[in-house]
Design a protein around this motif. Structure first.
Motif, PDB file in Angstrom:
ATOM      1  N   ILE A  31       8.667  -2.601   1.139  1.00 47.05           N
ATOM      2  CA  ILE A  31       9.636  -2.235   2.168  1.00 47.05           C
ATOM      3  C   ILE A  31      10.569  -3.413   2.392  1.00 47.05           C
ATOM      4  N   GLY A  32      11.876  -3.159   2.284  1.00 44.82           N
ATOM      5  CA  GLY A  32      12.853  -4.249   2.420  1.00 44.82           C
ATOM      6  C   GLY A  32      12.595  -5.315   1.369  1.00 44.82           C
ATOM      7  N   ALA A  33      12.540  -6.568   1.797  1.00 39.99           N
ATOM      8  CA  ALA A  33      12.296  -7.685   0.881  1.00 39.99           C
ATOM      9  C   ALA A  33      10.804  -8.001   0.763  1.00 39.99           C
ATOM     10  N   GLY A  34       9.949  -7.145   1.349  1.00 33.20           N
ATOM     11  CA  GLY A  34       8.506  -7.393   1.328  1.00 33.20           C
ATOM     12  C   GLY A  34       7.894  -7.221  -0.049  1.00 33.20           C
ATOM     13  N   SER A  35       6.646  -7.644  -0.163  1.00 32.84           N
ATOM     14  CA  SER A  35       5.925  -7.512  -1.430  1.00 32.84           C
ATOM     15  C   SER A  35       5.272  -6.133  -1.507  1.00 32.84           C
ATOM     16  N   PHE A  36       4.859  -5.759  -2.705  1.00 30.70           N
ATOM     17  CA  PHE A  36       4.203  -4.474  -2.896  1.00 30.70           C
ATOM     18  C   PHE A  36       2.834  -4.477  -2.220  1.00 30.70           C
ATOM     19  N   GLN A  37       2.513  -3.348  -1.596  1.00 29.66           N
ATOM     20  CA  GLN A  37       1.186  -3.121  -1.033  1.00 29.66           C
ATOM     21  C   GLN A  37       0.855  -1.640  -1.182  1.00 29.66           C
ATOM     22  N   ASP A  38      -0.422  -1.329  -1.138  1.00 31.22           N
ATOM     23  CA  ASP A  38      -0.835   0.064  -1.276  1.00 31.22           C
ATOM     24  C   ASP A  38      -0.144   0.915  -0.219  1.00 31.22           C
ATOM     25  N   ILE A  39       0.249   2.110  -0.588  1.00 35.44           N
ATOM     26  CA  ILE A  39       0.947   3.018   0.320  1.00 35.44           C
ATOM     27  C   ILE A  39       0.129   3.268   1.587  1.00 35.44           C
ATOM     28  N   LEU A  40      -1.205   3.331   1.481  1.00 37.91           N
ATOM     29  CA  LEU A  40      -2.052   3.560   2.646  1.00 37.91           C
ATOM     30  C   LEU A  40      -2.102   2.333   3.555  1.00 37.91           C
ATOM     31  N   ILE A  41      -2.188   1.159   2.982  1.00 36.79           N
ATOM     32  CA  ILE A  41      -2.196  -0.090   3.766  1.00 36.79           C
ATOM     33  C   ILE A  41      -0.874  -0.229   4.511  1.00 36.79           C
ATOM     34  N   ALA A  42       0.215   0.221   3.892  1.00 35.25           N
ATOM     35  CA  ALA A  42       1.546   0.125   4.507  1.00 35.25           C
ATOM     36  C   ALA A  42       1.730   1.127   5.646  1.00 35.25           C
ATOM     37  N   GLY A  43       0.798   2.058   5.801  1.00 33.58           N
ATOM     38  CA  GLY A  43       0.891   3.029   6.884  1.00 33.58           C
ATOM     39  C   GLY A  43       1.189   4.448   6.447  1.00 33.58           C
ATOM     40  N   GLY A  44       1.279   4.674   5.134  1.00 38.15           N
ATOM     41  CA  GLY A  44       1.477   6.024   4.635  1.00 38.15           C
ATOM     42  C   GLY A  44       0.171   6.806   4.654  1.00 38.15           C
ATOM     43  N   SER A  45       0.259   8.094   4.377  1.00 42.07           N
ATOM     44  CA  SER A  45      -0.940   8.929   4.300  1.00 42.07           C
ATOM     45  C   SER A  45      -0.698  10.060   3.307  1.00 42.07           C
ATOM     46  N   PHE A  46      -1.769  10.527   2.702  1.00 39.05           N
ATOM     47  CA  PHE A  46      -1.673  11.634   1.755  1.00 39.05           C
ATOM     48  C   PHE A  46      -1.853  12.957   2.482  1.00 39.05           C
ATOM     49  N   MET A  47      -0.933  13.886   2.248  1.00 32.51           N
ATOM     50  CA  MET A  47      -1.061  15.253   2.743  1.00 32.51           C
ATOM     51  C   MET A  47      -1.759  16.126   1.703  1.00 32.51           C
ATOM     52  N   MET A  90       5.489   9.092   4.190  1.00 31.52           N
ATOM     53  CA  MET A  90       5.915   7.707   4.028  1.00 31.52           C
ATOM     54  C   MET A  90       5.623   6.909   5.298  1.00 31.52           C
ATOM     55  N   PRO A  91       5.364   5.598   5.150  1.00 32.11           N
ATOM     56  CA  PRO A  91       5.070   4.773   6.322  1.00 32.11           C
ATOM     57  C   PRO A  91       6.228   4.775   7.322  1.00 32.11           C
ATOM     58  N   ALA A  92       5.899   4.765   8.599  1.00 33.05           N
ATOM     59  CA  ALA A  92       6.928   4.713   9.644  1.00 33.05           C
ATOM     60  C   ALA A  92       7.805   3.481   9.485  1.00 33.05           C
ATOM     61  N   ALA A  93       7.221   2.372   9.012  1.00 28.23           N
ATOM     62  CA  ALA A  93       7.973   1.127   8.837  1.00 28.23           C
ATOM     63  C   ALA A  93       9.067   1.252   7.780  1.00 28.23           C
ATOM     64  N   ALA A  94       8.991   2.271   6.925  1.00 27.37           N
ATOM     65  CA  ALA A  94       9.989   2.466   5.867  1.00 27.37           C
ATOM     66  C   ALA A  94      11.236   3.193   6.365  1.00 27.37           C
ATOM     67  N   ALA A  95      11.153   3.832   7.526  1.00 26.98           N
ATOM     68  CA  ALA A  95      12.277   4.620   8.048  1.00 26.98           C
ATOM     69  C   ALA A  95      13.518   3.746   8.214  1.00 26.98           C
ATOM     70  N   GLY A  96      14.612   4.167   7.607  1.00 30.73           N
ATOM     71  CA  GLY A  96      15.876   3.440   7.704  1.00 30.73           C
ATOM     72  C   GLY A  96      15.938   2.173   6.877  1.00 30.73           C
ATOM     73  N   GLN A  97      14.934   1.916   6.071  1.00 27.71           N
ATOM     74  CA  GLN A  97      14.864   0.707   5.243  1.00 27.71           C
ATOM     75  C   GLN A  97      15.104   1.050   3.774  1.00 27.71           C
ATOM     76  N   SER A  98      15.297   0.024   2.964  1.00 28.77           N
ATOM     77  CA  SER A  98      15.286   0.217   1.516  1.00 28.77           C
ATOM     78  C   SER A  98      13.869  -0.049   1.033  1.00 28.77           C
ATOM     79  N   VAL A  99      13.430   0.756   0.073  1.00 22.70           N
ATOM     80  CA  VAL A  99      12.078   0.609  -0.467  1.00 22.70           C
ATOM     81  C   VAL A  99      12.120   0.677  -1.983  1.00 22.70           C
ATOM     82  N   ARG A 100      11.062   0.162  -2.582  1.00 25.10           N
ATOM     83  CA  ARG A 100      10.775   0.371  -4.000  1.00 25.10           C
ATOM     84  C   ARG A 100       9.357   0.907  -4.082  1.00 25.10           C
ATOM     85  N   LEU A 101       9.125   1.824  -4.997  1.00 25.09           N
ATOM     86  CA  LEU A 101       7.805   2.397  -5.209  1.00 25.09           C
ATOM     87  C   LEU A 101       7.291   1.960  -6.570  1.00 25.09           C
ATOM     88  N   ARG A 102       5.995   1.710  -6.640  1.00 26.15           N
ATOM     89  CA  ARG A 102       5.385   1.302  -7.911  1.00 26.15           C
ATOM     90  C   ARG A 102       4.129   2.135  -8.137  1.00 26.15           C
TER      91      ARG A 102
END
Length: 105
Positions: free
Chosen positions: A36-52, A88-100
């Motif tokens: 998220i933004g200039a941050g480093s990669f982290q698991d989508i779940l650790i970042a606050g995302g969840s699987f539907m 997607m994590p709430a912290a990603a809203a309105g931000q630039s992201v990269r997915l891996r």
């Protein structure tokens, strides 16, 4: 596989993708990570995302040198293409992201 930078909308959003996997259960696996933004990669779940739907299928052994040992992952055999839906994590809203999408053994 790393996505290009994606401008996320303000508010809640979801990611949907289809994938198939057939790896040694509990030893090899794949994960979805987000930067998220200039941050480093982290698991989508650790970042606050969840699987539907189509979330991780098991944990990876810590005994055999896998770079993501001990983490939850898509592991084993999906048997067919699986549709995964991620809130997607709430912290990603309105931000630039990269997915891996990361596959390790």
């Amino acid at each position: 596989m790393v996505s290009p930078t994606i401008a996320m909308p303000v508010g809640a959003s979801q990611l949907t993708f289809r994938h198939l996997f057939n790896v040694e259960n509990g030893f090899d696996g794949g994960v979805l990570e987000i930067a998220i933004g200039a941050g480093s990669f982290q698991d989508i779940l650790i970042a606050g995302g969840s699987f539907m739907a189509g979330g991780y299928t098991g944990g990876l052994s810590s005994n055999f040198g896998n770079p993501i040992a001990g983490r939850q992952a898509w592991t084993g055999n999906s048997g067919a293409y699986v549709t995964t839906i991620v809130n997607m994590p709430a912290a990603a809203a309105g931000q630039s992201v990269r997915l891996r999408w990361r596959m390790t053994s």
